[in-house]
Design a protein around this motif. Structure first.
Motif, PDB file in Angstrom:
ATOM      1  N   UNK A 135      -4.207  13.083  18.623  1.00 11.55           N
ATOM      2  CA  UNK A 135      -2.929  13.570  19.139  1.00 11.55           C
ATOM      3  C   UNK A 135      -2.942  13.727  20.658  1.00 11.55           C
ATOM      4  N   UNK A 136      -3.495  12.751  21.322  1.00 13.60           N
ATOM      5  CA  UNK A 136      -3.537  12.859  22.785  1.00 13.60           C
ATOM      6  C   UNK A 136      -2.246  12.318  23.408  1.00 13.60           C
ATOM      7  N   UNK A 137      -2.034  12.681  24.633  1.00  8.99           N
ATOM      8  CA  UNK A 137      -0.826  12.339  25.399  1.00  8.99           C
ATOM      9  C   UNK A 137      -0.600  10.832  25.461  1.00  8.99           C
ATOM     10  N   UNK A 138      -1.678  10.087  25.662  1.00  8.53           N
ATOM     11  CA  UNK A 138      -1.578   8.643  25.828  1.00  8.53           C
ATOM     12  C   UNK A 138      -1.043   7.934  24.595  1.00  8.53           C
ATOM     13  N   UNK A 139      -1.471   8.373  23.414  1.00  6.31           N
ATOM     14  CA  UNK A 139      -1.022   7.746  22.169  1.00  6.31           C
ATOM     15  C   UNK A 139       0.483   7.913  21.979  1.00  6.31           C
ATOM     16  N   UNK A 140       0.968   9.139  22.204  1.00  9.77           N
ATOM     17  CA  UNK A 140       2.405   9.373  22.037  1.00  9.77           C
ATOM     18  C   UNK A 140       3.209   8.614  23.106  1.00  9.77           C
ATOM     19  N   UNK A 141       2.731   8.645  24.329  1.00 11.37           N
ATOM     20  CA  UNK A 141       3.450   7.967  25.412  1.00 11.37           C
ATOM     21  C   UNK A 141       3.618   6.484  25.097  1.00 11.37           C
ATOM     22  N   UNK A 142       2.551   5.817  24.674  1.00 14.38           N
ATOM     23  CA  UNK A 142       2.614   4.388  24.360  1.00 14.38           C
ATOM     24  C   UNK A 142       3.598   4.116  23.219  1.00 14.38           C
ATOM     25  N   UNK A 143       3.517   4.939  22.145  1.00  9.61           N
ATOM     26  CA  UNK A 143       4.389   4.736  20.984  1.00  9.61           C
ATOM     27  C   UNK A 143       5.856   4.985  21.341  1.00  9.61           C
ATOM     28  N   UNK A 173      10.470  18.415  28.476  1.00 14.41           N
ATOM     29  CA  UNK A 173       9.798  18.218  29.765  1.00 14.41           C
ATOM     30  C   UNK A 173       8.705  17.160  29.651  1.00 14.41           C
ATOM     31  N   UNK A 174       7.985  17.184  28.523  1.00 15.28           N
ATOM     32  CA  UNK A 174       6.917  16.208  28.324  1.00 15.28           C
ATOM     33  C   UNK A 174       7.496  14.796  28.185  1.00 15.28           C
ATOM     34  N   UNK A 175       8.620  14.685  27.490  1.00 18.52           N
ATOM     35  CA  UNK A 175       9.269  13.377  27.363  1.00 18.52           C
ATOM     36  C   UNK A 175       9.692  12.834  28.725  1.00 18.52           C
ATOM     37  N   UNK A 176      10.269  13.703  29.543  1.00 17.13           N
ATOM     38  CA  UNK A 176      10.687  13.303  30.889  1.00 17.13           C
ATOM     39  C   UNK A 176       9.487  12.845  31.707  1.00 17.13           C
ATOM     40  N   UNK A 177       8.381  13.549  31.530  1.00 16.94           N
ATOM     41  CA  UNK A 177       7.152  13.209  32.245  1.00 16.94           C
ATOM     42  C   UNK A 177       6.629  11.837  31.804  1.00 16.94           C
ATOM     43  N   UNK A 178       6.785  11.533  30.509  1.00 20.01           N
ATOM     44  CA  UNK A 178       6.303  10.251  29.980  1.00 20.01           C
ATOM     45  C   UNK A 178       7.176   9.076  30.409  1.00 20.01           C
ATOM     46  N   UNK A 186      10.873   5.848  12.426  1.00 21.33           N
ATOM     47  CA  UNK A 186       9.485   5.642  12.859  1.00 21.33           C
ATOM     48  C   UNK A 186       8.890   6.986  13.280  1.00 21.33           C
ATOM     49  N   UNK A 187       7.839   7.401  12.626  1.00 15.59           N
ATOM     50  CA  UNK A 187       7.203   8.691  12.950  1.00 15.59           C
ATOM     51  C   UNK A 187       6.313   8.540  14.180  1.00 15.59           C
ATOM     52  N   UNK A 188       6.552   9.384  15.189  1.00 13.04           N
ATOM     53  CA  UNK A 188       5.694   9.423  16.376  1.00 13.04           C
ATOM     54  C   UNK A 188       5.278  10.884  16.612  1.00 13.04           C
ATOM     55  N   UNK A 189       4.035  11.242  16.300  1.00 11.46           N
ATOM     56  CA  UNK A 189       3.579  12.629  16.491  1.00 11.46           C
ATOM     57  C   UNK A 189       3.573  13.029  17.962  1.00 11.46           C
ATOM     58  N   UNK A 190       3.574  14.321  18.207  1.00 11.89           N
ATOM     59  CA  UNK A 190       3.462  14.829  19.580  1.00 11.89           C
ATOM     60  C   UNK A 190       2.073  14.530  20.137  1.00 11.89           C
ATOM     61  N   UNK A 191       1.973  14.590  21.445  1.00 11.13           N
ATOM     62  CA  UNK A 191       0.692  14.352  22.100  1.00 11.13           C
ATOM     63  C   UNK A 191       0.416  15.425  23.144  1.00 11.13           C
ATOM     64  N   UNK A 192      -0.861  15.648  23.434  1.00 12.72           N
ATOM     65  CA  UNK A 192      -1.252  16.751  24.310  1.00 12.72           C
ATOM     66  C   UNK A 192      -2.158  16.270  25.441  1.00 12.72           C
ATOM     67  N   UNK A 193      -1.965  16.864  26.596  1.00 14.06           N
ATOM     68  CA  UNK A 193      -2.761  16.539  27.776  1.00 14.06           C
ATOM     69  C   UNK A 193      -4.094  17.281  27.675  1.00 14.06           C
ATOM     70  N   UNK A 194      -5.104  16.596  27.153  1.00  9.40           N
ATOM     71  CA  UNK A 194      -6.393  17.259  26.924  1.00  9.40           C
ATOM     72  C   UNK A 194      -7.235  17.374  28.200  1.00  9.40           C
ATOM     73  N   UNK A 195      -6.709  16.842  29.301  1.00  5.37           N
ATOM     74  CA  UNK A 195      -7.359  17.130  30.592  1.00  5.37           C
ATOM     75  C   UNK A 195      -6.997  18.529  31.069  1.00  5.37           C
ATOM     76  N   UNK A 196      -5.827  19.009  30.615  1.00  3.30           N
ATOM     77  CA  UNK A 196      -5.400  20.370  30.962  1.00  3.30           C
ATOM     78  C   UNK A 196      -5.754  21.366  29.861  1.00  3.30           C
ATOM     79  N   UNK A 197      -5.342  21.036  28.637  1.00  2.00           N
ATOM     80  CA  UNK A 197      -5.626  21.925  27.497  1.00  2.00           C
ATOM     81  C   UNK A 197      -7.053  21.676  27.025  1.00  2.00           C
TER      82      UNK A 197
END
Length: 343
Positions: free
Chosen positions: A326-334, A14-19, A157-168
């Motif tokens: 590990x924020x959402x923005x870093x993973x989304x960009x990568x 779901x997070x991937x789809x959102x990104x 290429x390693x891409x860690x997960x990212x989290x929405x820290x505005x919510x969490x």
């Protein structure tokens, strides 16, 4: 259009789809985890891939396995990029606890074919690429893709997960002391419970009847201890409230890729206690306890020593670590760069 294949829909997918959806058309194609339904889903997926072929620009798979075989094949035959996000079980061989794609003959063949013939592999943790596993001495130490597929040549290429820290995030409410929470689905299955470290959590709960434990994600899981509360799978808002009412988060997995719940809980201010497997040590860093061996006495001693320190400072460290690394923005960009959706 990107065709996105996965065995089951999860928070990860779901997070991937959102990104991805704001910048590219993406079509989710859910497969199956049921062995009985496999033949039907192979046929169904073949015709889905054929139907969408004219509009398809590339393929994306979450995990390697049965569901990734046809997207990889279509990618090779029709010259389209196929990327696989490696998430955990697809990089592991642990028959000792009934875990990992590589312990089953045909699933191993499907996984190896997929990883060898796709265009790019995006693991969520460095440990899934290659690791010398030592947490549980009963399990083979050679884990990770390069140990299990020595002749693998596909770019990684390693891409860690990212989290929405505005919510969490932490609510600032008072937490009860010596309260522990862990989140995992499917734990009424014994093998799954062991993978997620519930056997060790139960031993810890038995040793400390005055400590409170909450296990979230499977209401059919049965605990032998009266100080263990078992709750059903929760929605994000319910989880947010639970994280904010507990002092510690337990991620004592025997095997793990990059656990979502650990990052969510830390972003909410839970102090992490985790096993030295997968990306867990990398996520926790200096903000909590890292258990290097599966041993109750070592765990118990570490927690009791840790509890004497300034726990509020560790809670703040956990929050800052997730927001910075590990924020959402870093993973989304990568991820978008890897899929060549942005430059």
């Amino acid at each position: 259009m990107i065709l996105y294949a996965f065995p089951v829909r999860t928070a990860f997918t779901d997070r991937d789809l959102e990104m991805i959806s704001p910048v590219a058309a993406i079509k989710p194609l859910e497969f199956t985890q049921s062995p009985v339904k496999l033949p039907f889903h192979f046929i169904l997926q073949f015709f889905q891939l054929l139907w969408f072929l004219p509009q398809t620009s590339q393929y994306l798979c979450f995990f390697g396995g049965y569901h990734s075989v046809l997207p990889v094949w279509f990618g090779k035959v029709f010259g389209k990029k196929c990327t696989i996000q490696a998430g955990g079980t697809d990089c592991i061989n642990m028959p000792e606890i009934g875990y990992g794609n590589f312990r089953k003959k045909w699933l191993r063949k499907a996984t190896v074919y997929s990883f060898k013939n796709c265009s790019l592999i995006l693991p969520v943790a460095e440990a899934l690429v290659k690791q010398d596993y030592s947490y549980d001495s009963s399990i083979s130490p050679k884990q990770g893709l390069l140990n299990l597929i020595p002749d693998l040549k596909t770019p990684i290429q390693v891409i860690p997960n990212g989290f929405d820290t505005d919510f969490w995030k932490a609510s600032g409410k008072e937490r009860n002391t010596l309260t522990f929470i862990s989140v995992a689905t499917g734990t009424s299955n014994l093998s799954r419970a062991m993978v997620k470290g519930y056997d060790l959590i139960e031993k810890l709960a038995k040793a400390h009847p005055n400590w409170e434990f909450t296990l979230v994600g499977d209401s059919n899981y049965v605990s032998p201890n009266s100080n263990v509360k078992v709750l059903r799978k929760m929605n994000p808002s319910e989880l947010l409230a639970l994280y904010n009412s507990h002092q510690f988060y337990l991620q004592l997995s025997t095997s793990e890729g990059f656990p979502n719940a650990l990052g969510e809980a830390m972003a909410c201010g839970c102090i992490p206690i985790g096993s030295a497997v997968g990306a867990i040590p990398e996520i926790i860093g200096d903000s909590g306890v890292i258990l290097t061996e599966k041993n109750l006495h070592v765990l118990d001693s570490a927690i009791q020593d840790f509890a004497k320190q300034d726990l509020n400072s560790f809670s703040q460290k956990a929050i800052l670590r997730i927001s910075r690394l590990f924020n959402f923005g870093l993973r989304k960009k990568a991820l978008l760069e890897a899929l060549e959706l942005i430059s």
